[in-house]
Structure formats: structure tokens, C-alpha cells
Design a protein around this motif. Structure first.
Motif, mmCIF file in Angstrom:
data_model
loop_
_atom_site.group_PDB
_atom_site.id
_atom_site.type_symbol
_atom_site.label_atom_id
_atom_site.label_comp_id
_atom_site.label_asym_id
_atom_site.label_seq_id
_atom_site.Cartn_x
_atom_site.Cartn_y
_atom_site.Cartn_z
ATOM 1 N N LEU A 48 38.457 44.009 43.569
ATOM 2 C CA LEU A 48 39.490 43.321 44.109
ATOM 3 C C LEU A 48 40.402 42.854 42.970
ATOM 4 O O LEU A 48 41.823 42.283 43.355
ATOM 5 N N GLN A 291 35.481 33.723 45.086
ATOM 6 C CA GLN A 291 35.586 35.128 45.142
ATOM 7 C C GLN A 291 36.662 36.097 45.098
ATOM 8 O O GLN A 291 36.609 37.202 44.987
ATOM 9 N N ILE A 293 38.586 36.977 47.650
ATOM 10 C CA ILE A 293 38.719 37.450 48.728
ATOM 11 C C ILE A 293 39.972 37.264 49.706
ATOM 12 O O ILE A 293 41.075 38.256 49.471
ATOM 13 N N GLU A 294 39.970 36.196 50.276
ATOM 14 C CA GLU A 294 41.116 35.704 50.954
ATOM 15 C C GLU A 294 42.305 35.555 50.187
ATOM 16 O O GLU A 294 43.240 35.779 50.301
ATOM 17 N N ASP A 295 42.044 34.645 49.295
ATOM 18 C CA ASP A 295 42.858 33.891 48.373
ATOM 19 C C ASP A 295 42.418 34.693 47.033
ATOM 20 O O ASP A 295 41.469 34.099 46.233
ATOM 21 N N HIS A 296 43.288 35.524 46.204
ATOM 22 C CA HIS A 296 42.911 36.198 45.162
ATOM 23 C C HIS A 296 43.151 35.246 44.096
ATOM 24 O O HIS A 296 42.249 35.660 43.090
ATOM 25 N N SER A 298 41.562 32.474 43.946
ATOM 26 C CA SER A 298 40.601 31.642 43.906
ATOM 27 C C SER A 298 39.349 32.056 42.855
ATOM 28 O O SER A 298 38.891 30.906 42.283
#
Length: 362
Positions: A48, A291, A293-296, A298
Motif C-alpha cells: 500500500l 495500517q 488502509i483507508e487513510d493512507h 495513518s
């Protein structure tokens, strides 16, 4: 005159016995890698992030250095010592993809509370709730060892972050702490330490409170060679600061350098007569990260607002560790078990609600 001679003999004998006792006692090297995520430890470079130009200046270079088709190949590329040697000869806990979990108990989920929990075996959200330079009211395992009969004046600490003298409470504990931009604390610095003093002073500073790990590492390695501590704590910090900067490329490269530092320490203690076959190495981190994932973004952060930031890991290697390799059982462990593990190895009295990690030899 005979009385003086007898007293001298007794004193010499006493110190000779103490020296032999110290040489034969267990040694421990405790290492923390600030904010190194379990995702990179167990999976290597993150798909990611490795190609995200927001966080990587040269994705092609980073892919060439760290990318491979499988998690196993990627993690071995990033952390070759940990996976090609430590994992095969020690114990690694915290691969959440295998439902093997390690978590913090403090709710702050940032550095000072994390290090307090690692070193004292207890969270303290009431009093340790900031990263301010306040002397730790709690007693660390380093202090307990330093005030014991067997390990008095045989404990040293080195850290890249300049808050460690307060976390360890250097003033009360009596544990010498070389942290931040400190120079060598040795009474008679070696030529290498004098050179480190000089180039550290001449090196540009990227962060005001955290020096580059190369200085922390080499000061610590010189201490192993010349001062022979029985309990050495080394706290690397770059991974966390490069992550906060949003530099995933530098975060990975720093992790790789740290792995090389670990190998250098291990190679030394594996042949040095004072440490060979007597030393255990324990590693962990003070917190996890998001992680991404949704908010890169984070992945750059931690704290109570980041649900995954309490997820950590443990590694053990050496004399007192059972060679149980990477653990893939559905088990839950806590950072509060780290200090009791040290205490058990050193045979020190230690009060904690959680016992030592189940990685020690009987």
C-alpha cells in the motif's frame, strides 16, 4: 604490618570473587526499535505504501531494494538477520496474520508511556501521559538491577531520543544514560568514542530531540567492548521519526540499517569471552502505527485515536531463549510481560500482574 597485609589480601580476594561472579552471571541486551510496525517485521515492505509517491521519492529504487512476491522474501530482504538467524534460533511473537498477538496495556499509545510499560511492567496512564521530560516516578527493571547485589554498576543505557534519562530516571536509579546528543560517558573514552564525539558534533541534525541511530549504536557497541555491562539497553529511534516525517522510503532503509546493527552486536557477543554463551537478547517496540488502509496517512501516526497503535511484537534470542521460532498459535501476550522476563533471567525480585513471556528455557 601483618594486619594491613591480611586486610589487603581479603580485599583483593573479595574483588576477585566479585569479578568471577560477574563473568559467570547472565547478561542481557535489551533493544527497542521505536515505532517499527509488526506489518513490516512480519511482511516486509507494504504494497500500500512502497509505490505511493506521497511517501516515497523513488519507488523504482525502493522496489529493487525491498520488493518480492512473497511476504517471506520481503521480510528477509528487509530484515535479514532477524529472519535468517534470530527467527531460526530464537522466538518471535506478534504475527497477527497468524492470530499471534502482542498488545500494549496503556491507553496513551505513544513513546514515554510505551517505554514505561516495557521497562516497569505496568501501564501508568495517570502519571505517564505525555512525552515531557519528567523523571519517571516508577521504578524500571534497569534500576532494580542496578541496585541489586549482583548487577550493581553493571547497567548502562543508550538511546537516540533525549527523553530517556527521564524515562529511566537517571538521577534516582544511578543508571548512566547516553541519549539524545550526549557525548561518551566513559571515564576514559576510547579513540573511537572520542571520534564519535567529534563527528556527532559536526553532523547536521534532522530532529531536535533525536540523533541518528548510528551514534547510539556505536556508543553502545564501544561500551560492550570496553565497559562490559551485564545489562545493556539500546533504544533506536529513527524508524519512528522517519515515519512521522512521512518518509516510507527512509523508514524502510532505517529498519534495514537497524537489522545490520543487531547483527553487529550479536556477532560481537558471540565471540567475546565475557558474553559468549552467557547472553540473552530481547527486542520489542514502544508502540505500533496505523495500517494505512483507508487513510493512507495513518501509518505515520500512533496514539489513542489510532486503533492499531497498541499492536506490538517481541523477539528473543540467546542463552535463555527456547528456539521456538515464529509463533503461529492463537495466543495473546502483553508488553507488561517484557520486564518480568528480564527479571526472571537475572533472578531479580519483581512484582507484576503479568508473568514472564513463555519463551524462556526451564
Amino acid at each position: 604490618m601483618k594486619s594491613i597485609f591480611k586486610i589487603s589480601i581479603v580485599v583483593i580476594a573479595f574483588f576477585a570473587i566479585q569479578q568471577v561472579k560477574s563473568q559467570n552471571s547472565d547478561k542481557i541486551i535489551v533493544i527497542t526499535i521505536d515505532g517499527l510496525r509488526w506489518q513490516e517485521l512480519f511482511g516486509g515492505a507494504d504494497s500500500l505504501l512502497i509505490n505511493n509517491k506521497q511517501f516515497v521519492n523513488n519507488p523504482e529504487e525502493l522496489n529493487e531494494l525491498f520488493w518480492a512476491d512473497s511476504e517471506k522474501e520481503r521480510r528477509e530482504s528487509l530484515l535479514p538477520f532477524l529472519w535468517n538467524y534470530a527467527a531460526k534460533n530464537g522466538a518471535i511473537l506478534g504475527n497477527r496474520w497468524e492470530k499471534n498477538k502482542v498488545n500494549l496495556k496503556n491507553k496513551m499509545v505513544f513513546s514515554y508511556p510505551g517505554y514505561n510499560e516495557i521497562l516497569t511492567g505496568h501501564p501508568d496512564d495517570q502519571r505517564i501521559n505525555s512525552n515531557q521530560k519528567i523523571n519517571n516516578p516508577n521504578v524500571t527493571i534497569l534500576e532494580i538491577a542496578n541496585k541489586s547485589e549482583d548487577y550493581k554498576d553493571k547497567v548502562l543505557a543508550f538511546g537516540s531520543w533525549d527523553v530517556f534519562p527521564y524515562i529511566i530516571n537517571e538521577e534516582r536509579s544511578g543508571v548512566p544514560v547516553n541519549a539524545g546528543y550526549s557525548m561518551s560517558l566513559a571515564k576514559k573514552p576510547s579513540d573511537k568514542e572520542l571520534y564519535l564525539n567529534r563527528i556527532q558534533e559536526q553532523t547536521p541534525r534532522r530532529w531536535g530531540s533525536v540523533r541518528f541511530d548510528v551514534f547510539t549504536h556505536n556508543y553502545a557497541l564501544e561500551a560492550l567492548k570496553n565497559q562490559k555491562p551485564d545489562l545493556l539497553y539500546v533504544a533506536y529511534g529513527e524508524t519512528d521519526d522517519f515515519a512521522h516525517d512521512g518518509r516510507y522510503d527512509q523508514y524502510l532503509k532505517s529498519a534495514k540499517r537497524t537489522d545490520q546493527f543487531l547483527k553487529e552486536i550479536w556477532d560481537f557477543i558471540s565471540v567475546d569471552p565475557y558474553y559468549k554463551d552467557k547472553t540473552t537478547m530481547l527486542l520489542t517496540t514502544d508502540h505500533g502505527r496505523g495500517q494505512g488502509i483507508e487513510d493512507h496517512n495513518s501509518w505515520r501516526s500512533h496514539g489513542s485515536s489510532i486503533p492499531e497503535a497498541d499492536q506490538t511484537w517481541f523477539i528473543g534470542l540467546g542463552k535463555q531463549i527456547r528456539p521456538i521460532n515464529e509463533q503461529k498459535e492463537n495466543k495473546q501476550y502483553y508488553t507488561t510481560q517484557f520486564a518480568p522476563t528480564i527479571a526472571k533471567i537475572l533472578n531479580l525480585k519483581f512484582e507484576s500482574e503479568d508473568g514472564p513471556l513463555p519463551i524462556l528455557k526451564d
